[in-house]
Motif scaffolding. Structure first.
Motif, PDB file in Angstrom:
ATOM      1  N   LEU A 147       0.380  -1.201  -0.055  1.00 45.65           N
ATOM      2  CA  LEU A 147      -0.013  -0.294  -0.215  1.00 45.65           C
ATOM      3  C   LEU A 147       1.257   0.741   0.023  1.00 45.65           C
ATOM      4  O   LEU A 147       0.191   2.131   0.509  1.00 45.65           O
ATOM      5  N   GLY A 148       2.592   1.057  -0.385  1.00 47.83           N
ATOM      6  CA  GLY A 148       3.044   2.315  -0.595  1.00 47.83           C
ATOM      7  C   GLY A 148       4.658   2.351   0.255  1.00 47.83           C
ATOM      8  O   GLY A 148       5.393   2.969  -0.019  1.00 47.83           O
ATOM      9  N   ASN A 238      -1.214   2.184  -3.691  1.00 47.61           N
ATOM     10  CA  ASN A 238      -2.036   3.545  -2.772  1.00 47.61           C
ATOM     11  C   ASN A 238      -2.786   4.253  -2.998  1.00 47.61           C
ATOM     12  O   ASN A 238      -3.674   4.783  -2.634  1.00 47.61           O
ATOM     13  N   LYS A 242      -6.138   5.370  -1.488  1.00 50.36           N
ATOM     14  CA  LYS A 242      -7.032   6.613  -1.270  1.00 50.36           C
ATOM     15  C   LYS A 242      -8.366   6.716  -1.988  1.00 50.36           C
ATOM     16  O   LYS A 242      -9.054   7.342  -1.361  1.00 50.36           O
TER      17      LYS A 242
END
Length: 343
Positions: A147-148, A238, A242
């Motif tokens: 996720l990032g 990510n 978001k």
């Protein structure tokens, strides 16, 4: 949670401050009396805050940290102050073996950088990944990673993420053989970039892993409950995360606006309130709080910076469950299976 295990808490991290962190830790303690904590931060402030939580005082120790990692600090800046900040000291308590896991609501980039430097990656893991539980229409939540933490990933990275994500799903969701899919632009076998197709080929050729590889999944199917683990590079993950969070807020705000538009709508709201409350609960990020850095020689959990006390408590629950189920050992065992298959 194993007897004798302590969880290190970065008590100074997060947008909501020390009071919310201590309230969250106290809530977790009430849910599980066996938990014990190392509260890291300004000793005087923590001691004063504990006066409101006598039950927590008896199950915790304070570790003084003179500094705090700011939300705008660059990872390189944070690393240089690892020995004096509450975040860095909490991670080092895991490295020293004094804590079985660390939980922080602070700067994500700094937490990732310090955790990777202090704990190093597990044998067989090239890069750690950030994994979190997301709401789903299925019987359980959805594990998604990365996720990032890693903007660009090759096929080997994605395979390792799949192994780690499946191990995490077995622990967090109590699944024997989680359904794992790769995020892609289509479900056809020839769709996607080389790294995704190569990772899929490797996973298809590893049938003895404790997971069920289902192939590809598109972004519009993430929350449908069709899979338990979704794997992607950190850039895509990510953006997807978001977007999902923004969509959830949009739906909630749209419902509020609609119910306030007329007297009839307000009456309709009162009639449908139980359903809207269920929706609000399901979409509340505090109820899914606690992202995990997988692939390190130690357990680190990232709580959302804006988490309330319930959210902090849930992040601590994630850490405690990973400790109890020995997640690191499960990942190591599954990686050995992949390497044996390739040999």
């Amino acid at each position: 949670m194993a007897d004798g295990s302590w969880i290190a808490i970065d008590a100074m991290g997060g947008d909501e401050g020390l009071a919310t962190m201590l309230a969250g830790v106290a809530h977790a303690r009430r849910r599980h009396e066996s938990m014990r904590f190392l509260l890291v931060g300004d000793e005087a402030a923590i001691r004063a805050g504990l006066e409101s939580h006598p039950n927590l005082s008896a199950a915790s120790e304070i570790v003084h940290a003179p500094e705090v990692v700011g939300s705008s600090d660059k990872p390189s800046q944070a690393i240089r102050r690892a020995k004096t900040t509450s975040m860095g000291i909490a991670i080092n308590l895991v490295k020293q073996g004094r804590a079985a896991a660390a939980v922080s609501s602070g700067n994500t980039g700094a937490l990732m950088a310090m955790a990777k430097l202090a704990l190093r990656t597990m044998p067989g893991i090239d890069r750690p990944a950030l994994a979190a539980l997301l709401p789903s229409l299925g019987d359980n939540d959805l594990v998604m990673l990365d996720l990032g933490a890693n903007a660009e990933c090759d096929a080997r990275n994605l395979v390792q993420f799949a192994v780690m994500g499946a191990a995490y799903a077995r622990t967090a969701l109590d699944l024997e053989s989680p359904r794992v899919a790769l995020l892609n632009i289509g479900t056809e076998e020839l769709k996607g970039i080389d790294s995704v197709r190569e990772a899929a080929a490797t996973l298809r050729a590893s049938p003895h892993l404790p997971m069920t590889f289902t192939g590809y999944i598109e972004g519009d199917r993430l929350s449908r409950g069709q899979v338990d683990v979704v794997v992607c590079d950190g850039f895509s993950g990510n953006i997807a995360l978001k977007t999902a969070e923004g969509t959830a807020r949009f739906v909630a705000d749209l419902l509020k606006r609609a119910f306030r538009s007329s007297v009839r709508s307000k009456i309709g709201f009162l009639i449908s309130k139980p359903a809207t409350e269920l929706l609000r609960h399901h979409l509340d990020p505090n109820n899914h709080n606690g992202a995990v850095f997988l692939g390190l020689n130690g357990l680190v959990v990232k709580s959302h910076g804006s988490a309330n006390a319930i959210g902090v408590s849930n992040a601590i629950q994630v850490a405690a469950k990973m400790v109890r189920d020995d997640l690191t050992r499960s990942i190591a065992s599954d990686l050995a299976g992949i390497e044996a298959q390739a040999a």
